[in-house]
Design a protein around this motif. Structure first.
Motif, PDB file in Angstrom:
ATOM      1  N   GLU A  97       0.817  -1.193   0.000  1.00 54.92           N
ATOM      2  CA  GLU A  97       0.000   0.000   0.000  1.00 54.92           C
ATOM      3  C   GLU A  97       0.857   1.252   0.000  1.00 54.92           C
ATOM      4  O   GLU A  97       0.494   2.271  -0.554  1.00 54.92           O
ATOM      5  CB  GLU A  97      -0.940   0.025   1.222  1.00 54.92           C
ATOM      6  N   SER A 137      -9.296   5.031   1.842  1.00 50.89           N
ATOM      7  CA  SER A 137      -9.194   3.561   1.899  1.00 50.89           C
ATOM      8  C   SER A 137      -8.678   3.117   3.267  1.00 50.89           C
ATOM      9  O   SER A 137      -9.177   2.139   3.831  1.00 50.89           O
ATOM     10  CB  SER A 137      -8.292   3.032   0.787  1.00 50.89           C
ATOM     11  N   TRP A 138      -7.724   3.847   3.838  1.00 57.56           N
ATOM     12  CA  TRP A 138      -7.221   3.496   5.170  1.00 57.56           C
ATOM     13  C   TRP A 138      -8.292   3.707   6.234  1.00 57.56           C
ATOM     14  O   TRP A 138      -8.406   2.934   7.181  1.00 57.56           O
ATOM     15  CB  TRP A 138      -5.974   4.313   5.521  1.00 57.56           C
ATOM     16  N   ARG A 139      -9.096   4.773   6.084  1.00 58.46           N
ATOM     17  CA  ARG A 139     -10.176   5.015   7.034  1.00 58.46           C
ATOM     18  C   ARG A 139     -11.182   3.870   6.981  1.00 58.46           C
ATOM     19  O   ARG A 139     -11.656   3.392   8.013  1.00 58.46           O
ATOM     20  CB  ARG A 139     -10.863   6.335   6.730  1.00 58.46           C
ATOM     21  N   GLY A 140     -11.504   3.416   5.785  1.00 59.30           N
ATOM     22  CA  GLY A 140     -12.424   2.285   5.641  1.00 59.30           C
ATOM     23  C   GLY A 140     -11.874   1.028   6.287  1.00 59.30           C
ATOM     24  O   GLY A 140     -12.604   0.277   6.957  1.00 59.30           O
ATOM     25  N   LYS A 141     -10.580   0.786   6.103  1.00 62.39           N
ATOM     26  CA  LYS A 141      -9.958  -0.391   6.725  1.00 62.39           C
ATOM     27  C   LYS A 141      -9.984  -0.283   8.245  1.00 62.39           C
ATOM     28  O   LYS A 141     -10.234  -1.267   8.940  1.00 62.39           O
ATOM     29  CB  LYS A 141      -8.514  -0.540   6.243  1.00 62.39           C
ATOM     30  N   ALA A 142      -9.736   0.925   8.770  1.00 58.64           N
ATOM     31  CA  ALA A 142      -9.743   1.115  10.227  1.00 58.64           C
ATOM     32  C   ALA A 142     -11.139   0.887  10.793  1.00 58.64           C
ATOM     33  O   ALA A 142     -11.298   0.258  11.841  1.00 58.64           O
ATOM     34  CB  ALA A 142      -9.251   2.519  10.576  1.00 58.64           C
ATOM     35  N   GLU A 143     -12.166   1.384  10.104  1.00 53.90           N
ATOM     36  CA  GLU A 143     -13.530   1.172  10.563  1.00 53.90           C
ATOM     37  C   GLU A 143     -13.895  -0.302  10.536  1.00 53.90           C
ATOM     38  O   GLU A 143     -14.573  -0.805  11.440  1.00 53.90           O
ATOM     39  CB  GLU A 143     -14.505   1.998   9.721  1.00 53.90           C
ATOM     40  N   ALA A 144     -13.457  -1.004   9.496  1.00 55.81           N
ATOM     41  CA  ALA A 144     -13.720  -2.439   9.411  1.00 55.81           C
ATOM     42  C   ALA A 144     -13.017  -3.174  10.543  1.00 55.81           C
ATOM     43  O   ALA A 144     -13.594  -4.091  11.157  1.00 55.81           O
ATOM     44  CB  ALA A 144     -13.266  -2.978   8.058  1.00 55.81           C
ATOM     45  N   ASN A 145     -11.787  -2.780  10.851  1.00 60.16           N
ATOM     46  CA  ASN A 145     -11.053  -3.417  11.950  1.00 60.16           C
ATOM     47  C   ASN A 145     -11.727  -3.147  13.285  1.00 60.16           C
ATOM     48  O   ASN A 145     -11.795  -4.027  14.143  1.00 60.16           O
ATOM     49  CB  ASN A 145      -9.609  -2.924  11.987  1.00 60.16           C
TER      50      ASN A 145
END
Length: 158
Positions: free
Chosen positions: A3, A36-44
């Motif tokens: 990334e 995209s990183w914000r989306g990954k953090a929310e998913a985590n």
């Protein structure tokens, strides 16, 4: 690591940035990357919340009660400690005459040492005193007026 390689190559390896950088495009690329990183953090975070809920549901009733009892014991110990500190502060304040609110410390020795330090500091401070008057019942000695003779001549008083 892959990334991190998504950032556009700016040619900054030789030490000077090239003149033909499209800053707006680079900004837009960074915004997309942040999204995209914000989306990954929310998913985590949601996955972590689900895992915590799953672990909580898998605990037996006795384990839940044991955890609750441990928390209650911890809180009780904290309250007892705070009450003991307050008793030490009250005792030191009574012995030294220093207000309780000024005393600090976690042990009886620290609190007593702090009380003694404050007491000695206050004792060393000079006490304010009133002005001294030699004869408080008497009248002040007036200085003779140098213009008294002139005033007598003008107004005719003796």
């Amino acid at each position: 690591m892959a990334e991190e390689d998504n950032a556009p190559n700016t040619g900054e390896q030789n030490g000077s940035p090239p003149d033909d950088i499209d800053w707006k495009a680079r900004y837009e690329a960074e915004v997309e990357r942040a999204k995209s990183w914000r989306g990954k953090a929310e998913a985590n975070k949601s996955a972590a919340d689900e895992l915590a809920a799953l672990k909580e549901s898998q605990l037996s009733e006795t384990q839940k009660l044991e955890a609750r009892a441990e928390r209650a014991e911890r809180e009780l110990n904290e309250l007892k400690t705070a009450q003991q500190r307050l008793a030490w502060r009250d005792e030191a304040a009574r012995k030294t005459g220093v207000p309780v609110d000024l005393l600090r410390g976690n042990t009886a020795e620290e609190i007593n040492a702090h009380a003694q330090a404050i007491k000695s500091y206050l004792a060393a401070q000079a006490k304010p005193s009133a002005a001294r008057v030699a004869d408080p019942a008497g009248t002040p000695q007036a200085q003779p007026n140098p213009n008294a003779g002139l005033l007598r001549q003008l107004f005719g008083t003796k």
